[in-house]
Design a protein around this motif. Sequence first.
Motif, PDB file in Angstrom:
ATOM      1  N   LEU A  58       0.827  -1.205   0.000  1.00  0.00           N
ATOM      2  CA  LEU A  58       0.000   0.000   0.000  1.00  0.00           C
ATOM      3  C   LEU A  58       0.865   1.260   0.000  1.00  0.00           C
ATOM      4  CD1 LEU A  58      -2.873  -0.961   2.456  1.00  0.00           C
ATOM      5  CD2 LEU A  58      -3.099  -0.412   0.031  1.00  0.00           C
ATOM      6  N   ARG A  92     -10.216  -2.266   3.756  1.00  0.00           N
ATOM      7  CA  ARG A  92     -11.183  -2.091   2.663  1.00  0.00           C
ATOM      8  C   ARG A  92     -12.606  -1.839   3.159  1.00  0.00           C
ATOM      9  NH1 ARG A  92      -9.282  -3.074  -2.726  1.00  0.00           N
ATOM     10  NH2 ARG A  92     -11.469  -2.850  -3.202  1.00  0.00           N
ATOM     11  N   ASN A 123      -7.699   1.256  -6.601  1.00  0.00           N
ATOM     12  CA  ASN A 123      -7.957  -0.189  -6.561  1.00  0.00           C
ATOM     13  C   ASN A 123      -8.086  -0.734  -5.140  1.00  0.00           C
ATOM     14  OD1 ASN A 123      -7.912  -0.414  -9.368  1.00  0.00           O
ATOM     15  ND2 ASN A 123      -5.699  -0.676  -9.384  1.00  0.00           N
ATOM     16  N   HIS A 124      -7.813   0.106  -4.147  1.00  0.00           N
ATOM     17  CA  HIS A 124      -7.876  -0.318  -2.747  1.00  0.00           C
ATOM     18  C   HIS A 124      -8.971   0.393  -1.973  1.00  0.00           C
ATOM     19  CE1 HIS A 124      -4.145  -2.474  -3.255  1.00  0.00           C
ATOM     20  NE2 HIS A 124      -3.696  -1.419  -3.903  1.00  0.00           N
TER      21      HIS A 124
END
Length: 143
Positions: A58, A92, A123-124
Amino acid sequence: MAHDAERRAFLDANTHTALVSADLPLRANLAVLENIAVVPQYRDNLNYLDAMDLAWNLLLEAGHTDAAYKRDPALSHEERFVAKLLRVAVSRPEIILIDRPGLQLPDSLYPPLLDALLRRLENHLNECWIVDYRWNEPLYAPR
């Protein structure tokens, strides 16, 4: 929000969301990498190495691996903000609320910084809402 009471009421009514706020500090005894990794370790029972890999990835996508081993007092406002955002993003949640980004990023031109960061992490992230005062609305482009 028109005023602080409206902002506080909104935050109080949305306790099901994950919050990135100046009022929620990082754990000062942990480095940024550990602050992020501790969430999946305790929430998802993920082992230490896998949690650290997840946190590192991340940070890599956010473009802030240089802050990985810094602790809170040594962080810039931007690094602290990224650490807080990734700390909530790692699990998430359905919705992340970013409370008054200008307060958290006082020495940055924060709307473009925030836009670029959210694009790198898209995308996270499921949904990400910015909670700010109505007069700051023109600073944020609709997504």
